[in-house]
Design an enzyme around this catalytic site. Structure first.
Site, PDB file in Angstrom:
ATOM      1  N   ILE A   1       4.556   9.047  -4.521  1.00 61.24           N
ATOM      2  CA  ILE A   1       4.144   9.262  -3.137  1.00 61.24           C
ATOM      3  C   ILE A   1       3.122  10.388  -3.077  1.00 61.24           C
ATOM      4  O   ILE A   1       3.252  11.385  -3.784  1.00 61.24           O
ATOM      5  CB  ILE A   1       5.348   9.698  -2.270  1.00 61.24           C
ATOM      6  CG1 ILE A   1       6.573   8.824  -2.511  1.00 61.24           C
ATOM      7  CG2 ILE A   1       4.984   9.780  -0.794  1.00 61.24           C
ATOM      8  CD1 ILE A   1       6.443   7.401  -2.108  1.00 61.24           C
ATOM      9  N   CYS A   2       2.141  10.255  -2.189  1.00 59.98           N
ATOM     10  CA  CYS A   2       1.239  11.367  -1.867  1.00 59.98           C
ATOM     11  C   CYS A   2       0.839  11.236  -0.394  1.00 59.98           C
ATOM     12  O   CYS A   2       1.490  10.531   0.368  1.00 59.98           O
ATOM     13  CB  CYS A   2       0.024  11.413  -2.796  1.00 59.98           C
ATOM     14  SG  CYS A   2      -1.183  10.120  -2.510  1.00 59.98           S
ATOM     15  N   ARG A   3      -0.225  11.882  -0.001  1.00 57.92           N
ATOM     16  CA  ARG A   3      -0.649  11.843   1.399  1.00 57.92           C
ATOM     17  C   ARG A   3      -1.196  10.470   1.788  1.00 57.92           C
ATOM     18  O   ARG A   3      -0.835   9.909   2.803  1.00 57.92           O
ATOM     19  CB  ARG A   3      -1.693  12.939   1.652  1.00 57.92           C
ATOM     20  CG  ARG A   3      -2.166  13.002   3.089  1.00 57.92           C
ATOM     21  CD  ARG A   3      -3.219  14.117   3.255  1.00 57.92           C
ATOM     22  NE  ARG A   3      -4.020  13.873   4.439  1.00 57.92           N
ATOM     23  CZ  ARG A   3      -5.094  13.092   4.482  1.00 57.92           C
ATOM     24  NH1 ARG A   3      -5.509  12.467   3.400  1.00 57.92           N
ATOM     25  NH2 ARG A   3      -5.760  12.927   5.602  1.00 57.92           N
TER      26      ARG A   3
END
Length: 100
Positions: free
Chosen positions: A62-64
């Site tokens: 997961i990231c932005r």
């Protein structure tokens, strides 16, 4: 590269699946909220912390926005670790978040 939509990941969580979710964002980003059960390993730390990933497990990255986690997914896969990128990142996440 394996990918999953945010709503599909949310459904797996709601169904009670035991998931290994890794958030590769920086501290100031995770301070705004993380997916419940996720752990933070910043993208730049992954090579140094590769031994923390179990080759018998599957990881959801997961990231932005999905770009950094995509790079993390590719790196893990190149090192024999099963990983899936969540497309759209936290910008597309519409479910529960927790503060770290």
């Amino acid at each position: 590269m394996n990918e999953i939509q945010p709503n599909q990941l949310a459904e797996k969580l709601k169904e009670g699946e035991k998931l290994h979710i890794v958030d590769v964002r920086e501290d100031e980003e995770v301070a705004q909220g993380m997916i419940p059960g996720a752990i933070q390993i910043r993208l730049g730390e992954i090579p140094d912390r590769l031994d923390e990933f179990d080759q018998n497990q599957h990881y959801y990255m997961i990231c932005r926005s999905g770009a950094r986690s995509g790079r993390a997914t590719e790196y893990l896969e190149a090192n024999g670790i099963k990983a899936t990128n969540m497309t759209g990142g936290m910008l597309a996440w519409e479910d529960e978040v927790v503060l770290p």
